[in-house]
Motif scaffolding. Structure first.
Motif, PDB file in Angstrom:
ATOM      1  N   LEU A  87      89.845  52.305  14.311  1.00  0.00           N
ATOM      2  CA  LEU A  87      90.605  53.014  15.326  1.00  0.00           C
ATOM      3  C   LEU A  87      90.397  52.385  16.704  1.00  0.00           C
ATOM      4  O   LEU A  87      89.273  52.076  17.092  1.00  0.00           O
ATOM      5  CB  LEU A  87      90.179  54.479  15.386  1.00  0.00           C
ATOM      6  N   SER A  88      91.476  52.190  17.440  1.00  0.00           N
ATOM      7  CA  SER A  88      91.385  51.772  18.831  1.00  0.00           C
ATOM      8  C   SER A  88      90.994  52.980  19.680  1.00  0.00           C
ATOM      9  O   SER A  88      90.891  54.111  19.173  1.00  0.00           O
ATOM     10  CB  SER A  88      92.739  51.236  19.303  1.00  0.00           C
ATOM     11  N   SER A  99      85.289  57.718   6.775  1.00  0.00           N
ATOM     12  CA  SER A  99      85.037  56.368   7.266  1.00  0.00           C
ATOM     13  C   SER A  99      85.929  56.028   8.453  1.00  0.00           C
ATOM     14  O   SER A  99      85.516  55.312   9.370  1.00  0.00           O
ATOM     15  CB  SER A  99      85.252  55.345   6.148  1.00  0.00           C
ATOM     16  N   LEU A 100      87.155  56.545   8.445  1.00  0.00           N
ATOM     17  CA  LEU A 100      88.093  56.250   9.525  1.00  0.00           C
ATOM     18  C   LEU A 100      87.540  56.691  10.874  1.00  0.00           C
ATOM     19  O   LEU A 100      87.831  56.071  11.904  1.00  0.00           O
ATOM     20  CB  LEU A 100      89.433  56.938   9.251  1.00  0.00           C
ATOM     21  N   ARG A 101      86.731  57.749  10.881  1.00  0.00           N
ATOM     22  CA  ARG A 101      86.184  58.270  12.130  1.00  0.00           C
ATOM     23  C   ARG A 101      85.061  57.396  12.701  1.00  0.00           C
ATOM     24  O   ARG A 101      84.625  57.620  13.826  1.00  0.00           O
ATOM     25  CB  ARG A 101      85.635  59.690  11.911  1.00  0.00           C
ATOM     26  N   ALA A 147      93.394  60.426  15.682  1.00  0.00           N
ATOM     27  CA  ALA A 147      92.787  60.077  14.388  1.00  0.00           C
ATOM     28  C   ALA A 147      93.417  60.839  13.229  1.00  0.00           C
ATOM     29  O   ALA A 147      93.599  60.285  12.141  1.00  0.00           O
ATOM     30  CB  ALA A 147      91.285  60.357  14.436  1.00  0.00           C
ATOM     31  N   ASN A 148      93.742  62.102  13.436  1.00  0.00           N
ATOM     32  CA  ASN A 148      94.359  62.875  12.352  1.00  0.00           C
ATOM     33  C   ASN A 148      95.729  62.307  11.982  1.00  0.00           C
ATOM     34  O   ASN A 148      96.122  62.295  10.805  1.00  0.00           O
ATOM     35  CB  ASN A 148      94.493  64.344  12.749  1.00  0.00           C
ATOM     36  N   TYR A 172      92.600  45.494  13.673  1.00  0.00           N
ATOM     37  CA  TYR A 172      92.181  44.871  12.418  1.00  0.00           C
ATOM     38  C   TYR A 172      91.107  43.835  12.705  1.00  0.00           C
ATOM     39  O   TYR A 172      91.295  42.912  13.511  1.00  0.00           O
ATOM     40  CB  TYR A 172      93.385  44.257  11.713  1.00  0.00           C
ATOM     41  N   ARG A 173      89.957  44.021  12.064  1.00  0.00           N
ATOM     42  CA  ARG A 173      88.807  43.143  12.253  1.00  0.00           C
ATOM     43  C   ARG A 173      88.398  42.616  10.882  1.00  0.00           C
ATOM     44  O   ARG A 173      87.733  43.311  10.110  1.00  0.00           O
ATOM     45  CB  ARG A 173      87.653  43.900  12.903  1.00  0.00           C
ATOM     46  N   GLY A 174      88.833  41.392  10.597  1.00  0.00           N
ATOM     47  CA  GLY A 174      88.576  40.861   9.265  1.00  0.00           C
ATOM     48  C   GLY A 174      89.316  41.685   8.232  1.00  0.00           C
ATOM     49  O   GLY A 174      90.529  41.872   8.318  1.00  0.00           O
TER      50      GLY A 174
END
Length: 332
Positions: A306-307, A275-277, A314-315, A299-301
């Motif tokens: 990831l910016s 999901s992080l990807r 990402a890793n 952070y969105r809500g």
């Protein structure tokens, strides 16, 4: 080739007999499936029970795309093509060992559209030896001129034991690749293609349904040698070589080489890593607060996404994932 296609049909027969539900998406990939005679590939597709609105993708090298082939695919139910373009600069294509040229890519897109398939992907790779920033800019511009609703942009990856892995002079520069990714993100976004997974950009409604299934940890059945399957945390994979695959299926038994079963914690961690990807990110509680992630996560809500810079690392962010909210864990 026909023996291999026949084995794929036989494996599908075993899966259907075992209760495989209709597929919501089908993806012919893992090599160059368009080298198969059209009737062989279509016979495998015919053996797959699928929903009426299933997305069916075939990966094609541009130099294999001819009208008769794509028309046969279209009649069989293929409604998405993924073109292995890689670059639109001849010298870069040569460095990657590709045999097509930019004009061939343009012809392939015309053939796909003429067959009535408007949903297609342009697959690009950055980081080949000798590729300059100007080369990459040219590739992005020429690719977008084709009007694709979906673009994949992957960094060239060095795999151990391959000719590329043994030739250190051809290894990509990570900093140059980071610059290339950031440029791709800027150019593709400006053209109306939004990132929805680190390496994938699409117009709204053209996200690859099959890949979304992978990234959401859905169930899928892999058919063919070395194909992987997944159901509810259990993952298994087939024998690697075509010869052994054909032999195993010919004996009427599943061609499975090995499997792994994730425990509850493993399933939760993998779900977060996948999901992080994606553009949907992970629940905010899945990442610890603190300065370590400043600039890498937005952070969105109740979600952490990831910016642009975070996608490059990402890793590094994934190492900090915690698979359950604080206080919700049980056991040690």
């Amino acid at each position: 080739m026909e023996a291999y296609a026949a084995a794929c049909r036989a494996e599908l027969g075993l899966l259907v007999a075992g209760g495989m539900p209709p597929a919501t998406s089908v993806f012919f990939g893992g090599g160059t499936p368009s080298l198969l005679p059209a009737e062989s590939l279509c016979s495998v597709l015919d053996a797959i029970p699928r929903t009426s609105d299933a997305e069916v993708t075939v990966e094609c090298n541009p130099d294999t795309v001819v009208p008769d082939l794509i028309s046969a695919y279209r009649r069989a139910g293929v409604n998405r093509i993924s073109l292995g373009v890689q670059s639109m600069v001849p010298s870069v294509l040569s460095a990657l060992g590709r045999q097509h040229d930019p004009a061939g890519v343009e012809r392939a897109v015309d053939v796909v559209r003429h067959a009535g398939i408007e949903n297609f992907n342009v697959d690009l790779i950055f980081g080949a030896v000798g590729e300059t920033a100007a080369d990459w800019e040219l590739t992005l511009g020429r690719a977008l001129a084709l009007g694709p609703p979906h673009v994949s942009a992957y960094a060239l990856t060095v795999e151990p034991g391959t000719p590329l892995g043994r030739d250190r002079g051809r290894h990509p520069d990570p900093d140059a690749q980071a610059d290339a990714y950031l440029r791709a993100d800027a150019v593709l976004t400006a053209s109306g293609l939004q990132w929805y997974e680190i390496s994938n950009f699409a117009r709204a409604g053209y996200e690859c349904r099959h890949n979304l299934l992978y990234w959401s940890q859905g169930d899928y059945a892999g058919v063919g040698c070395a194909a992987h399957s997944h159901t509810s945390g259990r993952r298994w994979w087939n024998v690697r070589t075509p010869e052994r695959y054909i032999e195993e299926v010919g004996r009427g038994r599943p061609p499975v080489a090995a499997e792994e079963v994730l425990d509850e914690l493993g399933v939760a961690r993998e779900n977060l890593e996948l999901s992080l990807r994606t553009r949907g990110g992970v629940p905010s509680w899945a990442l610890p607060p603190g300065e370590a992630l400043t600039g890498l996560v937005e952070y969105r809500g109740q979600r952490a996404v990831l910016s642009r810079r975070g996608r490059l690392l990402a890793n590094e962010v994934a190492l900090r994932l915690q698979p359950a909210p604080a206080g919700a864990r049980s056991g040690p």
